[in-house]
Design an enzyme around this catalytic site. Structure first.
Site, PDB file in Angstrom:
ATOM      1  N   GLU A 163       4.265  -2.112  -4.904  1.00 16.87           N
ATOM      2  CA  GLU A 163       2.980  -1.439  -4.781  1.00 16.87           C
ATOM      3  C   GLU A 163       3.028  -0.126  -5.553  1.00 16.87           C
ATOM      4  O   GLU A 163       3.761   0.792  -5.192  1.00 16.87           O
ATOM      5  CB  GLU A 163       2.643  -1.137  -3.313  1.00 16.87           C
ATOM      6  N   ASP A 221       6.539  -0.944  -0.416  1.00 17.18           N
ATOM      7  CA  ASP A 221       5.389  -0.090  -0.131  1.00 17.18           C
ATOM      8  C   ASP A 221       5.546   1.299  -0.744  1.00 17.18           C
ATOM      9  O   ASP A 221       6.636   1.876  -0.767  1.00 17.18           O
ATOM     10  CB  ASP A 221       5.242   0.037   1.392  1.00 17.18           C
TER      11      ASP A 221
END
Length: 595
Positions: free
Chosen positions: A310, A237
């Site tokens: 990401e 993330d």
């Protein structure tokens, strides 16, 4: 000539293969490469937002046992691996992305024993579990942060701390003008420590300090811990935010310049994030994580563990995540081109065929040789595909994503055609929305795409037997749900399942790629492999019926038979389509195959 180019635009590209692959002059792959694909390179990944997938205990919140009970559904629709949004212990200020304990499970989701059971049952079905890893920050309720606040030995600079400064009026000021993603200053004063800490997301999400080797080592221990429990890899993330520039010789952080994109000084987009995102050290950290996974496999064996990254960065920065000639990086740096092309949450319902061609071309032209493409059209942070691209394009988008070469990543519910549910400001729970105002919260909210999964037409869409759910359920669940769509002769779900089956063919796993558009309406994509059937996706991306000839665009001619058609199409399997003269109704999409 300009008009001709506008009407007939064609692009020919080859699928990127591993270094051992060999391509022939006609753009196809020779037989000696057919054994070179690793499991992940041809996989159908599926993102589960656990809070919204399936509630097993009647509290209105999805959980691990709920996921276990639905693993057979994932297998049925052709999924190979599922990525779980965070399930770690968390006070839920950002619904799991604020982690208080990286080594345990949030009680409302279950226990470590439940997680182990999930791994066991997934393995029985041949499904792989991917964990969401959140390295940039922790919760302010994490013991690491509490120790850092108290300046305990070894934790003094676990986070990014700074004194700030006092202005000419004697007022204490933050160290810089940096802004958080959820509106307002990225600096928060801590009274006990008498310093500011950096939080590039919510106030309760302090940034870890990756210039501290102890933090780097700690987070590698987190990865190893979950690898030991059987995960097949990680989705990482918020990678671009991990490093910030160092202070200058006077101990001051530089202010970031204005972007000119908005006049709202609280909006993160007000600044160009040249000092807080995409610092050079970020790439090396990704390479270190991949090395950890390679070393783990070398010792423990088993299938390749994967990194899914990401990053909303520039295309050049994203491509660096793949690695280089000497260092391996992430196998799957997420390709968000189909999201960013629509400016995130803005609707993209009028994107012409040339726009689709441009999106595909941007990734394929920039991808390093020997790497594998991936296609991501939606996730828990963005509006649903059907709401951004239009409900008439739901099948079209699924068909395209699953037809293009490489990895396909589906956000849960896209296979059903789930769409956003608009949620009032008073009912909003997403911090990105709650930190905004009733006038502009819709610009930032992520709640509409996070509503509970629609399993059936029963109460609460079969998601929960509780009278209330953590987010409201879209009222369209009466018709848009798994049970109803499985039973229907034509449905989004059945088209998705047909596409999953088609992805098992050698042509789609190993074949070359050619694509292009005819005018604004017609998109054509061809996948071909010597001695195998050729498949062509023909899609009218706009609402007006169109006659077309795609022979020159994809270098194919003759008649093909219809293999798969979207629910808008009236064509049936076996219907003949002549590539030099065919009609497509508005939003009609079909896949045809050679004899």
């Amino acid at each position: 000539m300009a008009r001709l180019i506008g009407l007939l635009s064609g692009v020919v590209l080859l699928l990127g293969f591993q270094a051992a692959s060999a391509c022939t002059g006609d753009g196809s792959v020779t037989d000696n490469t057919l054994a070179s694909k690793d499991w992940w390179q041809v996989s159908q990944f599926y993102q589960i937002y656990p809070r919204s997938f399936k509630d097993s205990n009647g509290d209105g919140i999805g959980d691990l046992k709920g996921i276990i009970s639905k693993l057979s559904y994932l297998k049925e629709i052709g999924v190979n691996a599922t990525w779980l949004s965070p399930i770690y212990v968390s006070p839920m200020a950002d619904f799991g992305y604020d982690i208080a304990n990286f080594f345990d499970i949030q009680p409302e989701y279950g226990s470590l024993e439940d997680f182990d059971e999930l791994i066991k049952e997934a393995n029985k079905l041949g499904l792989k579990i991917i964990m969401d890893f959140v390295p940039n920050h922790s919760s302010d309720e994490n013991v690491w942060f509490q120790k850092s606040v108290n300046r305990e030995k070894g934790y003094e600079d676990y986070y990014v701390w700074h004194d700030g400064y006092v202005d000419e009026n004697g007022q204490r000021k933050p160290p810089s003008n940096w802004l958080q993603a959820f509106r307002g200053s990225a600096w928060e004063w801590n009274e006990k420590r008498q310093q500011y800490y950096l939080h590039q997301f919510a106030v309760k999400q302090p940034d870890l300090n990756y210039r501290n080797p102890d933090v780097v080592a700690q987070m590698k221990r987190v990865l190893t811990y979950w690898l030991d429990r059987g995960v097949a890899g990680f989705r990482i993330d918020a990678v671009p935010w991990m490093f910030e520039v160092l202070p200058d010789e006077n101990g001051r952080y530089p202010d970031e310049p204005l972007s000119g994109y908005t006049s709202d000084p609280e909006d993160s987009a007000y600044l160009k994030h040249i000092y807080t995102q995409d610092q050079p050290e970020t790439i090396d950290m990704v390479y270190q994580w991949h090395q950890l996974l390679e070393d783990y496999q070398r010792v423990h064996g088993g299938d390749t563990r994967v990194l899914m990254i990401e990053t909303w960065s520039s295309i050049d920065q994203v491509m660096k995540m793949y690695g280089n000639k000497t260092v391996n990086g992430a196998q799957i740096p997420f390709n968000f081109q189909f999201i960013s092309a629509g400016n995130d949450n803005q609707n993209n319902t009028d994107l012409p065929a040339g726009g689709f061609t441009k999106i595909i071309k941007k990734w394929m032209d920039n991808m390093p040789s020997g790497k594998t493409a991936n296609w991501v059209m939606g996730n828990h942070d963005k509006r649903r595909v059907g709401s951004r691209y239009g409900e008439n394009r739901i099948d079209l988008m699924n068909m395209l994503q699953m037809f293009l070469p490489g990895v396909s990543v589906t956000y849960m519910g896209e296979e059903l055609g789930m769409v956003d549910l608009e949620i009032s400001y008073d009912d909003s729970v997403d911090p990105a929305a709650c930190n905004a105002s009733p006038d502009n919260y819709k610009q930032f909210t992520r709640d509409p795409a996070r509503t509970p999964f629609q399993w059936s037409s029963a109460d609460n869409a079969g998601f929960s037997n509780n009278s209330a759910t953590w987010l409201p359920i879209n009222p369209n669940y009466k018709t848009v749900n798994v049970e109803t769509e499985k039973a229907a002769s034509k449905s989004h779900l059945n088209v998705y399942k047909q596409m999953s089956q088609l992805r098992q063919t050698k042509t789609l796993q190993y074949g070359g790629l050619q694509y292009g558009n005819v005018g604004d309406n017609i998109l054509a994509v061809k996948r071909s492999l010597p001695n195998e059937k050729t498949y062509i996706l023909l899609a009218n991306v706009l609402d007006k019926a169109q006659k077309a000839n795609v022979v020159d665009v994809i270098k194919a001619s003759g008649s093909y038979k219809t293999k798969i058609a979207n629910i808008i199409s009236t064509r049936k399997a076996g219907d003949v389509v002549a590539l030099d003269n065919f009609d497509l109704n508005g939003y009609e999409a079909i896949i045809v195959e050679s004899d």
